[in-house]
Design an enzyme around this catalytic site. Structure first.
Site, PDB file in Angstrom:
ATOM      1  N   GLU A  18       0.749  -1.253   0.082  1.00 37.54           N
ATOM      2  CA  GLU A  18       0.038  -0.146  -0.071  1.00 37.54           C
ATOM      3  C   GLU A  18       0.746   1.391  -0.069  1.00 37.54           C
ATOM      4  OE1 GLU A  18      -2.815   1.740  -0.174  1.00 37.54           O
ATOM      5  OE2 GLU A  18      -4.490   0.467  -0.005  1.00 37.54           O
ATOM      6  N   ASN A 148     -10.575   5.298   1.711  1.00 39.69           N
ATOM      7  CA  ASN A 148      -9.614   4.932   0.618  1.00 39.69           C
ATOM      8  C   ASN A 148      -9.370   6.302  -0.399  1.00 39.69           C
ATOM      9  OD1 ASN A 148      -7.444   2.906   0.553  1.00 39.69           O
ATOM     10  ND2 ASN A 148      -9.377   1.370   0.563  1.00 39.69           N
ATOM     11  N   ASP A 204     -10.324   1.566  -4.557  1.00 42.70           N
ATOM     12  CA  ASP A 204      -9.192   1.659  -3.509  1.00 42.70           C
ATOM     13  C   ASP A 204      -8.558   2.689  -3.604  1.00 42.70           C
ATOM     14  OD1 ASP A 204      -7.172   0.454  -1.879  1.00 42.70           O
ATOM     15  OD2 ASP A 204      -8.021  -1.395  -2.108  1.00 42.70           O
TER      16      ASP A 204
END
Length: 297
Positions: A18, A148, A204
């Site tokens: 991430e 997100n 996302d």
């Protein structure tokens, strides 16, 4: 787009990659492995790699104008000295850490960190979006389940924010002087029928390029989507990973797109089909990105 046009950045896959971050001063790529509790760095010019273990799951990172990295972990907001490896706590997390952790975030040009949270029971919208200024947390009141997609328009007048669980991306007018948000607008919504043949994933992490287009990683959709500022789909890129998590622009001209992805808790069938799951990928794009802003301590 064929898979052969992608480069694999990582030597080994992440559990949950991430928050890729291109440091504008150091010209290196940082990213995190949330489930692996680590921050990683790669110097593409030399190939040098480094990683730092975190005391709890990191949710996002930002570079600090005073040096080092800001790391939003489950339990606290930390500053990482990337020379010595020392960690300094700036502020404890402002929530119940047994149920909530920090997730996706990004700094605006005023040096504030906008970081959201995940409500892990996922039975209601128990997460939110925080604005962090000099260690002080302001809860914006934007209730979500999984926060997100934080990104800003080139003029910093618009803040984008996604609730992955709701399959929805929202936008807000942002006052750069005060940090106040205007009323919410729906930027894009996606089908929530995960059993549908044409299911395309859920939004996302994201980033905005120099033309003001919003790039979104579609988790479980194996694709990236590029939208105009008015929500028109401009481009779709098929990926060799089913679960991309976030993306950023880097390289000397900010025309290299770096993409993180997830591997942990994915099925054996999925990993057999997408063996690059968990790796950080890169590809060259025509439109440059924007430099990431730093956090002001």
């Amino acid at each position: 787009m064929s898979q052969t046009e992608f480069s694999v950045v990582t030597e080994t896959p992440m559990l949950l990659g991430e928050s890729p971050l291109w440091h504008p001063r150091e010209a290196v790529l940082y990213w995190i492995d949330i489930d692996g509790c680590a921050v990683h760095r790669l110097d593409p010019a030399s190939g040098a790699r480094q990683q730092w273990a975190m005391p709890s799951e990191p949710g996002c990172i930002a570079w600090c104008e005073a040096g080092g990295l800001l790391v939003a972990t489950r339990k606290a907001l930390l500053r990482l000295d990337t020379d010595s490896g020392a960690l300094t706590e700036l502020a404890p997390a402002p929530y119940d850490t047994s149920k909530i952790r920090f997730n996706d975030g990004r700094c605006d040009q005023a040096g504030r960190l906008w970081v959201g949270t995940i409500y892990e029971p996922r039975d209601h919208q128990g997460g939110t979006l925080f604005c962090v200024e000099q260690g002080e947390f302001l809860n914006t009141g934007n209730a979500v389940t999984v926060s997100n997609g934080v990104a800003f328009s080139p003029d910093q007048g618009t803040l984008y924010h996604a609730d992955t669980t709701a399959h929805r991306i929202s936008s807000y007018q942002l006052d750069q002087i005060t940090g106040q948000l205007g009323p919410v607008k729906i930027f894009k919504e996606f089908s929530m029928d995960r059993q549908a043949p044409d299911y395309g994933g859920r939004p996302d992490g994201a980033v905005v390029d120099s033309e003001g287009a919003y790039w979104c990683a579609m988790f479980e959709g194996a694709r990236l989507l590029r939208f105009s500022a008015t929500g028109e789909l401009l481009r779709e890129i098929t990926l060799p990973v089913r679960c991309p998590t976030m993306l950023t622009f880097g390289g000397p001209k900010l025309r290299t797109l770096y993409i993180t992805s997830a591997r942990h808790n994915r099925s054996e069938e999925e990993l057999a089909k997408y063996p690059l799951s968990g790796h950080v990928l890169s590809l060259t794009v025509d439109v440059a990105g924007l430099p990431e802003s730093g956090y002001r301590l």
